[in-house]
Design a protein around this motif. Structure first.
Motif, mmCIF file in Angstrom:
data_model
loop_
_atom_site.group_PDB
_atom_site.id
_atom_site.type_symbol
_atom_site.label_atom_id
_atom_site.label_comp_id
_atom_site.label_asym_id
_atom_site.label_seq_id
_atom_site.Cartn_x
_atom_site.Cartn_y
_atom_site.Cartn_z
ATOM 1 N N TYR A 94 0.806 -0.985 -0.010
ATOM 2 C CA TYR A 94 -0.101 -0.092 0.023
ATOM 3 C C TYR A 94 0.978 1.150 0.028
ATOM 4 O O TYR A 94 2.189 1.256 0.408
ATOM 5 C CB TYR A 94 -0.937 -0.125 1.140
ATOM 6 C CG TYR A 94 -0.154 0.034 2.400
ATOM 7 C CD1 TYR A 94 -0.210 1.176 3.269
ATOM 8 C CD2 TYR A 94 0.187 -1.175 3.002
ATOM 9 C CE1 TYR A 94 0.696 0.906 4.370
ATOM 10 C CE2 TYR A 94 0.978 -1.395 4.271
ATOM 11 C CZ TYR A 94 1.256 -0.366 5.106
ATOM 12 O OH TYR A 94 1.542 -0.344 6.237
ATOM 13 N N GLY A 95 0.497 2.335 -0.510
ATOM 14 C CA GLY A 95 1.309 3.472 -0.543
ATOM 15 C C GLY A 95 2.197 4.030 0.558
ATOM 16 O O GLY A 95 3.524 4.127 0.346
ATOM 17 N N PHE A 96 1.988 3.782 1.959
ATOM 18 C CA PHE A 96 2.459 4.047 2.977
ATOM 19 C C PHE A 96 3.694 3.213 3.309
ATOM 20 O O PHE A 96 4.520 3.361 3.911
ATOM 21 C CB PHE A 96 1.663 4.472 4.113
ATOM 22 C CG PHE A 96 0.992 5.841 4.197
ATOM 23 C CD1 PHE A 96 1.739 7.056 4.169
ATOM 24 C CD2 PHE A 96 -0.423 5.800 4.201
ATOM 25 C CE1 PHE A 96 1.111 8.080 3.982
ATOM 26 C CE2 PHE A 96 -1.015 7.148 4.015
ATOM 27 C CZ PHE A 96 -0.163 8.281 3.719
ATOM 28 N N ASN A 97 3.684 1.945 2.778
ATOM 29 C CA ASN A 97 4.691 1.004 2.837
ATOM 30 C C ASN A 97 5.967 1.391 2.349
ATOM 31 O O ASN A 97 7.004 1.181 2.799
ATOM 32 C CB ASN A 97 4.149 -0.421 2.174
ATOM 33 C CG ASN A 97 5.247 -1.509 2.484
ATOM 34 O OD1 ASN A 97 5.806 -1.714 1.262
ATOM 35 N ND2 ASN A 97 5.611 -2.195 3.492
ATOM 36 N N GLY A 98 5.706 2.381 1.364
ATOM 37 C CA GLY A 98 7.073 2.865 0.815
ATOM 38 C C GLY A 98 7.881 3.526 1.863
ATOM 39 O O GLY A 98 8.983 4.084 1.758
ATOM 40 N N GLN B 59 4.936 3.917 -5.824
ATOM 41 C CA GLN B 59 5.590 2.724 -6.179
ATOM 42 C C GLN B 59 5.071 1.580 -5.443
ATOM 43 O O GLN B 59 4.986 0.432 -5.826
ATOM 44 C CB GLN B 59 7.040 3.090 -5.910
ATOM 45 C CG GLN B 59 8.000 1.920 -6.438
ATOM 46 C CD GLN B 59 9.384 2.027 -6.238
ATOM 47 O OE1 GLN B 59 9.755 2.375 -4.873
ATOM 48 N NE2 GLN B 59 10.338 1.684 -7.359
ATOM 49 N N HIS B 60 4.580 2.026 -4.267
ATOM 50 C CA HIS B 60 4.138 0.804 -3.290
ATOM 51 C C HIS B 60 2.352 0.973 -3.203
ATOM 52 O O HIS B 60 2.036 0.110 -2.346
ATOM 53 C CB HIS B 60 4.543 0.934 -1.870
ATOM 54 C CG HIS B 60 6.020 0.806 -1.775
ATOM 55 N ND1 HIS B 60 6.955 1.615 -2.222
ATOM 56 C CD2 HIS B 60 6.796 -0.441 -1.685
ATOM 57 C CE1 HIS B 60 8.310 1.234 -2.245
ATOM 58 N NE2 HIS B 60 8.360 -0.003 -1.743
ATOM 59 N N SER B 61 2.017 1.697 -4.122
ATOM 60 C CA SER B 61 0.576 1.676 -4.213
ATOM 61 C C SER B 61 -0.134 0.623 -4.806
ATOM 62 O O SER B 61 0.322 -0.045 -5.510
ATOM 63 C CB SER B 61 -0.072 3.179 -4.587
ATOM 64 O OG SER B 61 0.246 2.907 -6.040
ATOM 65 N N ASN B 62 -1.342 0.310 -4.431
ATOM 66 C CA ASN B 62 -2.239 -0.627 -5.282
ATOM 67 C C ASN B 62 -3.006 0.096 -6.406
ATOM 68 O O ASN B 62 -4.476 -0.468 -6.752
ATOM 69 C CB ASN B 62 -3.196 -1.358 -4.462
ATOM 70 C CG ASN B 62 -2.450 -2.079 -3.207
ATOM 71 O OD1 ASN B 62 -1.634 -2.910 -3.730
ATOM 72 N ND2 ASN B 62 -2.930 -2.277 -1.913
ATOM 73 N N VAL B 63 -2.710 1.234 -6.774
ATOM 74 C CA VAL B 63 -3.473 1.984 -8.010
ATOM 75 C C VAL B 63 -2.961 1.271 -9.364
ATOM 76 O O VAL B 63 -1.816 1.084 -9.617
ATOM 77 C CB VAL B 63 -3.168 3.433 -7.767
ATOM 78 C CG1 VAL B 63 -3.697 4.144 -9.121
ATOM 79 C CG2 VAL B 63 -3.562 4.077 -6.554
#
Length: 194
Positions: free
Chosen positions: A63-67, A110-114
């Motif tokens: 997910y986004g914040f995983n980055g 880069q880490h998003s699910n979009v």
């Protein structure tokens, strides 16, 4: 802090200040990308660095914040590797500020699910569909696609990989050799030192 520190490290003025601002930012991104990619690559090769970097890979979903989920010491290593060449070249304060914004946005994307269409750019840019392969839970499969912004350094290292037919599921993520990796912040901060 980087823009302020930069004034102390600038040894020579090699920065292409005559270029338009957007091109200066592209130059900064390409230089930082190489340094960050090499530090990231080394973090998968040397056990002491891997212990710090494993915090980032411990997440069992992307997910986004995983980055942004990184051990502070590992973040420092990547930051120094990516910015030291720029600082030594005399990069201006405003370019460093824009670079910080670009890095944060790229880590989120880069880490998003979009799902977004990138066409042939997926072979050059380190977008989320490419970076997902890096988060596969085994070193055999996940030691690819280390780049933050591009896959250029990965191509030089022989670590660029993309398979449009491969579907990556939640069961494929995390660290297979450490299924009980801590999930709370303090545990993750201390884990590299155990």
């Amino acid at each position: 802090m980087l823009p302020l520190v930069g004034q102390a490290f600038s040894l020579i003025d090699l920065w292409p200040s005559s270029l338009p601002l957007p091109l200066q930012l592209v130059v900064a991104i390409l230089i930082a990308d190489m340094g960050i990619t090499l530090a990231h690559f080394a973090s998968h090769r040397f056990q002491s660095l891997w212990k710090l970097h494993a915090v980032h890979h411990s997440s069992r979903r992307l997910y986004g914040f995983n980055g942004l989920m990184k051990h502070p010491l590992h973040q420092l290593i990547e930051t120094v590797a990516g910015t030291m060449p720029l600082l030594l070249m005399g990069v201006p304060h405003n370019i460093m500020l824009l670079l910080v914004v670009a890095v944060v946005l790229q880590l989120l994307l880069q880490h998003s699910n979009v799902a977004y269409f990138s066409g042939p750019l997926k072979y050059i840019l380190a977008i989320n569909s490419v970076h997902r392969f890096h988060h596969l839970n085994t070193a055999k499969e996940g030691d690819v696609n280390f780049g933050l912004f591009t896959t250029l350094t990965d191509r030089i290292l022989g670590t660029a990989y993309f398979d449009s037919l491969r579907k990556i599921a939640i069961k494929d993520l995390g660290i297979s050799s450490e299924p009980d990796y801590p999930t709370h912040y303090m545990g993750q901060l201390l884990q590299p030192f155990k």
